[in-house]
Design a protein around this motif. Structure first.
Motif, PDB file in Angstrom:
ATOM      1  N   LEU A   1       5.113  27.732  -0.428  1.00 11.81           N
ATOM      2  CA  LEU A   1       5.586  26.676  -1.327  1.00 11.81           C
ATOM      3  C   LEU A   1       4.440  25.843  -1.900  1.00 11.81           C
ATOM      4  CD1 LEU A   1       8.030  25.060  -2.487  1.00 11.81           C
ATOM      5  CD2 LEU A   1       7.929  23.658  -0.396  1.00 11.81           C
ATOM      6  N   THR A   2       4.385  25.767  -3.227  1.00 11.98           N
ATOM      7  CA  THR A   2       3.521  24.801  -3.894  1.00 11.98           C
ATOM      8  C   THR A   2       4.127  23.412  -3.692  1.00 11.98           C
ATOM      9  OG1 THR A   2       2.718  26.326  -5.577  1.00 11.98           O
ATOM     10  CG2 THR A   2       2.664  23.996  -6.122  1.00 11.98           C
ATOM     11  N   THR A   3       3.323  22.459  -3.283  1.00 15.28           N
ATOM     12  CA  THR A   3       3.878  21.146  -2.939  1.00 15.28           C
ATOM     13  C   THR A   3       2.818  20.064  -3.121  1.00 15.28           C
ATOM     14  OG1 THR A   3       5.047  19.915  -1.188  1.00 15.28           O
ATOM     15  CG2 THR A   3       3.297  21.411  -0.491  1.00 15.28           C
ATOM     16  N   ILE A   4       3.238  18.832  -2.959  1.00 15.39           N
ATOM     17  CA  ILE A   4       2.351  17.681  -3.127  1.00 15.39           C
ATOM     18  C   ILE A   4       2.049  17.098  -1.758  1.00 15.39           C
ATOM     19  CG2 ILE A   4       2.132  15.365  -4.109  1.00 15.39           C
ATOM     20  CD1 ILE A   4       3.956  16.329  -6.395  1.00 15.39           C
ATOM     21  N   ARG A   5       0.783  17.109  -1.398  1.00 14.98           N
ATOM     22  CA  ARG A   5       0.346  16.590  -0.094  1.00 14.98           C
ATOM     23  C   ARG A   5       0.131  15.084  -0.192  1.00 14.98           C
ATOM     24  NH1 ARG A   5      -4.498  19.798   1.902  1.00 14.98           N
ATOM     25  NH2 ARG A   5      -2.832  21.304   2.402  1.00 14.98           N
ATOM     26  N   LEU A   6       0.732  14.346   0.734  1.00 12.95           N
ATOM     27  CA  LEU A   6       0.698  12.886   0.689  1.00 12.95           C
ATOM     28  C   LEU A   6      -0.357  12.338   1.646  1.00 12.95           C
ATOM     29  CD1 LEU A   6       4.553  12.286   0.729  1.00 12.95           C
ATOM     30  CD2 LEU A   6       3.056  12.623  -1.236  1.00 12.95           C
ATOM     31  N   PRO A   7      -1.122  11.337   1.226  1.00 16.35           N
ATOM     32  CA  PRO A   7      -2.212  10.792   2.058  1.00 16.35           C
ATOM     33  C   PRO A   7      -1.708   9.785   3.087  1.00 16.35           C
ATOM     34  CG  PRO A   7      -2.192   9.674  -0.055  1.00 16.35           C
ATOM     35  CD  PRO A   7      -1.098  10.722  -0.118  1.00 16.35           C
TER      36      PRO A   7
ATOM     37  N   VAL B   1       0.868  -1.175   0.000  1.00 12.80           N
ATOM     38  CA  VAL B   1       0.000   0.000   0.000  1.00 12.80           C
ATOM     39  C   VAL B   1       0.905   1.226   0.000  1.00 12.80           C
ATOM     40  CG1 VAL B   1      -1.735   1.342   1.218  1.00 12.80           C
ATOM     41  CG2 VAL B   1      -1.868  -1.147   1.250  1.00 12.80           C
ATOM     42  N   GLY B   2       0.710   2.081  -0.988  1.00 15.03           N
ATOM     43  CA  GLY B   2       1.534   3.279  -1.075  1.00 15.03           C
ATOM     44  C   GLY B   2       0.830   4.371  -1.850  1.00 15.03           C
ATOM     45  N   ILE B   3       1.618   5.202  -2.495  1.00  8.18           N
ATOM     46  CA  ILE B   3       1.113   6.381  -3.207  1.00  8.18           C
ATOM     47  C   ILE B   3       1.492   6.265  -4.678  1.00  8.18           C
ATOM     48  CG2 ILE B   3       1.285   8.900  -3.372  1.00  8.18           C
ATOM     49  CD1 ILE B   3       2.066   8.802  -0.337  1.00  8.18           C
ATOM     50  N   ASP B   4       0.634   6.743  -5.535  1.00 11.74           N
ATOM     51  CA  ASP B   4       0.937   6.792  -6.966  1.00 11.74           C
ATOM     52  C   ASP B   4       1.868   7.976  -7.213  1.00 11.74           C
ATOM     53  OD1 ASP B   4       1.058   6.646  -9.683  1.00 11.74           O
ATOM     54  OD2 ASP B   4      -1.110   6.744 -10.026  1.00 11.74           O
ATOM     55  N   VAL B   5       3.118   7.784  -6.826  1.00  8.06           N
ATOM     56  CA  VAL B   5       4.110   8.861  -6.860  1.00  8.06           C
ATOM     57  C   VAL B   5       4.372   9.323  -8.291  1.00  8.06           C
ATOM     58  CG1 VAL B   5       6.502   9.456  -6.348  1.00  8.06           C
ATOM     59  CG2 VAL B   5       5.179   8.075  -4.719  1.00  8.06           C
ATOM     60  N   GLU B   6       4.521   8.388  -9.197  1.00  7.31           N
ATOM     61  CA  GLU B   6       4.850   8.750 -10.576  1.00  7.31           C
ATOM     62  C   GLU B   6       3.792   9.672 -11.178  1.00  7.31           C
ATOM     63  OE1 GLU B   6       5.528   6.562 -14.907  1.00  7.31           O
ATOM     64  OE2 GLU B   6       5.987   5.471 -13.061  1.00  7.31           O
ATOM     65  N   SER B   7       2.525   9.319 -11.022  1.00  4.75           N
ATOM     66  CA  SER B   7       1.457  10.161 -11.572  1.00  4.75           C
ATOM     67  C   SER B   7       1.378  11.502 -10.857  1.00  4.75           C
ATOM     68  CB  SER B   7       0.110   9.436 -11.470  1.00  4.75           C
ATOM     69  OG  SER B   7       0.097   8.295 -12.306  1.00  4.75           O
TER      70      SER B   7
ATOM     71  N   ARG C   1      -2.126   1.790  -4.867  1.00  5.12           N
ATOM     72  CA  ARG C   1      -1.422   3.078  -4.949  1.00  5.12           C
ATOM     73  C   ARG C   1      -2.467   4.192  -4.896  1.00  5.12           C
ATOM     74  NH1 ARG C   1       3.880   2.056  -6.224  1.00  5.12           N
ATOM     75  NH2 ARG C   1       4.230  -0.057  -7.024  1.00  5.12           N
ATOM     76  N   LEU C   2      -2.397   4.981  -3.835  1.00  9.92           N
ATOM     77  CA  LEU C   2      -3.387   6.028  -3.594  1.00  9.92           C
ATOM     78  C   LEU C   2      -2.950   7.345  -4.241  1.00  9.92           C
ATOM     79  CD1 LEU C   2      -4.004   5.238   0.170  1.00  9.92           C
ATOM     80  CD2 LEU C   2      -5.413   4.532  -1.762  1.00  9.92           C
ATOM     81  N   PRO C   3      -3.892   8.163  -4.667  1.00 11.18           N
ATOM     82  CA  PRO C   3      -3.539   9.445  -5.288  1.00 11.18           C
ATOM     83  C   PRO C   3      -3.067  10.462  -4.256  1.00 11.18           C
ATOM     84  CG  PRO C   3      -5.919   9.235  -5.124  1.00 11.18           C
ATOM     85  CD  PRO C   3      -5.354   7.911  -4.676  1.00 11.18           C
ATOM     86  N   ALA C   4      -2.178  11.368  -4.699  1.00 11.40           N
ATOM     87  CA  ALA C   4      -1.731  12.490  -3.869  1.00 11.40           C
ATOM     88  C   ALA C   4      -2.393  13.763  -4.374  1.00 11.40           C
ATOM     89  CB  ALA C   4      -0.212  12.614  -3.907  1.00 11.40           C
ATOM     90  N   GLU C   5      -2.259  14.837  -3.596  1.00 15.56           N
ATOM     91  CA  GLU C   5      -2.960  16.092  -3.899  1.00 15.56           C
ATOM     92  C   GLU C   5      -1.962  17.228  -4.103  1.00 15.56           C
ATOM     93  OE1 GLU C   5      -5.922  19.302  -1.612  1.00 15.56           O
ATOM     94  OE2 GLU C   5      -5.311  17.424  -0.642  1.00 15.56           O
ATOM     95  N   LEU C   6      -2.082  17.925  -5.219  1.00 17.10           N
ATOM     96  CA  LEU C   6      -1.262  19.112  -5.459  1.00 17.10           C
ATOM     97  C   LEU C   6      -1.854  20.289  -4.698  1.00 17.10           C
ATOM     98  CD1 LEU C   6       1.016  20.620  -6.956  1.00 17.10           C
ATOM     99  CD2 LEU C   6      -0.637  21.022  -8.809  1.00 17.10           C
ATOM    100  N   VAL C   7      -1.025  20.953  -3.872  1.00 19.29           N
ATOM    101  CA  VAL C   7      -1.438  22.146  -3.135  1.00 19.29           C
ATOM    102  C   VAL C   7      -0.728  23.342  -3.757  1.00 19.29           C
ATOM    103  CG1 VAL C   7      -1.574  23.268  -0.886  1.00 19.29           C
ATOM    104  CG2 VAL C   7      -1.708  20.770  -1.036  1.00 19.29           C
ATOM    105  N   GLU C   8      -1.455  24.133  -4.531  1.00 18.82           N
ATOM    106  CA  GLU C   8      -0.840  25.246  -5.263  1.00 18.82           C
ATOM    107  C   GLU C   8      -0.757  26.495  -4.389  1.00 18.82           C
ATOM    108  OE1 GLU C   8      -1.504  25.595  -9.619  1.00 18.82           O
ATOM    109  OE2 GLU C   8      -3.261  24.343  -9.181  1.00 18.82           O
ATOM    110  N   ARG C   9       0.475  27.035  -4.310  1.00 17.65           N
ATOM    111  CA  ARG C   9       0.696  28.287  -3.572  1.00 17.65           C
ATOM    112  C   ARG C   9       1.544  29.206  -4.458  1.00 17.65           C
ATOM    113  NH1 ARG C   9       1.872  24.345   0.826  1.00 17.65           N
ATOM    114  NH2 ARG C   9       0.007  24.169   2.138  1.00 17.65           N
ATOM    115  N   GLN C  10       2.208  30.170  -3.858  1.00 17.08           N
ATOM    116  CA  GLN C  10       2.816  31.248  -4.637  1.00 17.08           C
ATOM    117  C   GLN C  10       4.137  30.882  -5.319  1.00 17.08           C
ATOM    118  OE1 GLN C  10       1.436  31.937  -1.364  1.00 17.08           O
ATOM    119  NE2 GLN C  10      -0.373  32.293  -2.653  1.00 17.08           N
ATOM    120  N   SER C  11       4.795  29.795  -4.909  1.00 17.19           N
ATOM    121  CA  SER C  11       6.113  29.503  -5.464  1.00 17.19           C
ATOM    122  C   SER C  11       6.074  29.069  -6.932  1.00 17.19           C
ATOM    123  CB  SER C  11       6.805  28.399  -4.641  1.00 17.19           C
ATOM    124  OG  SER C  11       6.161  27.153  -4.828  1.00 17.19           O
ATOM    125  N   THR C  12       4.861  28.816  -7.441  1.00 16.70           N
ATOM    126  CA  THR C  12       4.743  28.479  -8.865  1.00 16.70           C
ATOM    127  C   THR C  12       3.875  29.511  -9.584  1.00 16.70           C
ATOM    128  OG1 THR C  12       2.913  26.971  -8.344  1.00 16.70           O
ATOM    129  CG2 THR C  12       5.114  26.008  -8.559  1.00 16.70           C
ATOM    130  N   GLY C  13       3.771  30.691  -9.002  1.00 23.90           N
ATOM    131  CA  GLY C  13       3.035  31.762  -9.652  1.00 23.90           C
ATOM    132  C   GLY C  13       1.554  31.648  -9.483  1.00 23.90           C
TER     133      GLY C  13
END
Length: 345
Positions: A300-306, A161-167, A333-345
């Motif tokens: 920081l824009t980053t990827i939140r892990l479940p 059981v893990g995360i779909d890191v590649e996607s 493989r569980l999906p992760a969530e993109l958290v958009e903040r200012q570091s990527t405009g």
């Protein structure tokens, strides 16, 4: 006055004028005992300080009601959340958790497996080190079910059981890359584990999807300090030193993708010190959504892990495996969530 001996079922039974068998059935929640008797026995056992003898119970049942959990570093926010989820889900199923830490050391991992074998746990949840191979087979050969968490060990036939890191990496890069992007750099850990390989694979997929030439983009390996047993899972120092050597006003990427938010800390400093800015000159994408990510400047824009979902699903899968040893191998493989903040405009 403190008791000199452990309170037994006989002590509880004598106090209530009941048989030991009746007291045992009442504490075990057996149907043959009335609710009134069960409540009476439970109250008296609590008053006397009776605690079931788990060793004696395991001799009768053949189970210890303990699950082993092997992780790399509990100070990593992902694994801290994972521990809480595993403990909570195991407790709901009537199991205790025996926690062992490897610090990504193969020697520590082997010692952890031997400790689990000596203890005779009913099942194991494990995050493998980079050198893992047949060390986990020892548990399975002893009849102890194993579920790998976060990091997969291909070809071992273990549940995962893990995360779909590649996607997650591919989708995030495509989402936050600036228009007309020409160069993207990935600052990655120097560990030979499945999550690192998956991030690199996702990075390369994103380059293809965006039409970015691979020769104009780089995968730079950041030395990890986790094998030294440091109190923190990573240090931004090595990422800073590496980034400061390669990022200049005349030689910088449009987007830096980092293996974790600690690496992003070092990248931020290197970008600032060479007179560039985030995100106007260089966009930065983190990984992990650690507690400080939202408080950086810019955030920081980053990827939140479940982590909670991984821990819960891992325990559920382990319990199913313990109940049915012959069921087919399961890989989730569980999906992760993109958290958009200012570091990527």
């Amino acid at each position: 006055m403190a008791r000199s001996q452990r309170v037994t079922l006989r002590d509880v039974a004598d106090r209530l004028g009941l048989s030991v068998n009746t007291v045992s059935r009442a504490l075990a929640g057996k149907d043959q005992v009335s609710e009134d008797t069960r409540a009476l026995v439970s109250a008296e056992a609590k008053r006397l300080g009776y605690v079931p003898n788990s060793h004696a119970r395991s001799l009768v049942s053949g189970r210890t009601m303990v699950v082993g959990l092997v992780i790399t570093n509990p100070s990593n926010p992902f694994y801290a959340a994972l521990i809480s989820a595993v403990e909570r889900q195991c407790r709901a199923g009537g199991y205790s958790v025996l926690l062992l830490v490897t610090e990504d050391s193969a020697d520590n991992e082997e010692r952890a497996v031997q400790e689990l074998l000596r203890f005779g746990v009913d099942g194991v949840l494990g995050v493998a080190t980079e050198s893992s191979s047949d060390v986990w087979d020892a548990l399975r050969e002893a009849g102890i079910p194993v579920v790998q968490l976060s990091r997969d060990i291909p070809g071992r036939g273990l549940d995962f059981v893990g995360i779909d890191v590649e996607s997650a990496i591919r989708d995030a890069i495509v989402r936050v890359a600036p228009p007309g992007v020409r160069r993207i750099w990935l600052l990655e850990e120097d560990l030979r584990v499945s999550t690192v390989a998956a991030r690199i694979a996702g990075f390369r997929r994103a380059l293809d999807d965006l039409g970015v030439a691979h020769e104009h983009s780089l995968v730079l390996k950041v030395p990890t300090r986790r094998t030294s047993g440091a109190s923190l899972p990573w240090s931004p120092d090595d990422a800073y030193a590496l980034a400061a050597n390669v990022i200049t006003p005349g030689n910088h990427p449009d987007l830096v993708v980092t293996a974790n938010d600690y690496v992003a800390l070092g990248v931020y400093r290197a970008i600032r010190e060479c007179g560039l800015t985030v995100p106007d000159d260089v966009r930065v994408l983190g990984y992990g959504d650690h507690p400080f990510a939202a408080y950086l400047q810019p955030a920081l824009t980053t990827i939140r892990l479940p982590a909670d979902e991984v821990g819960t699903a891992g325990v559920d899968l382990l319990l199913r495996r313990m109940a049915d040893r012959d069921r087919p191998r399961t890989s989730t493989r569980l999906p992760a969530e993109l958290v958009e903040r200012q570091s990527t405009g």
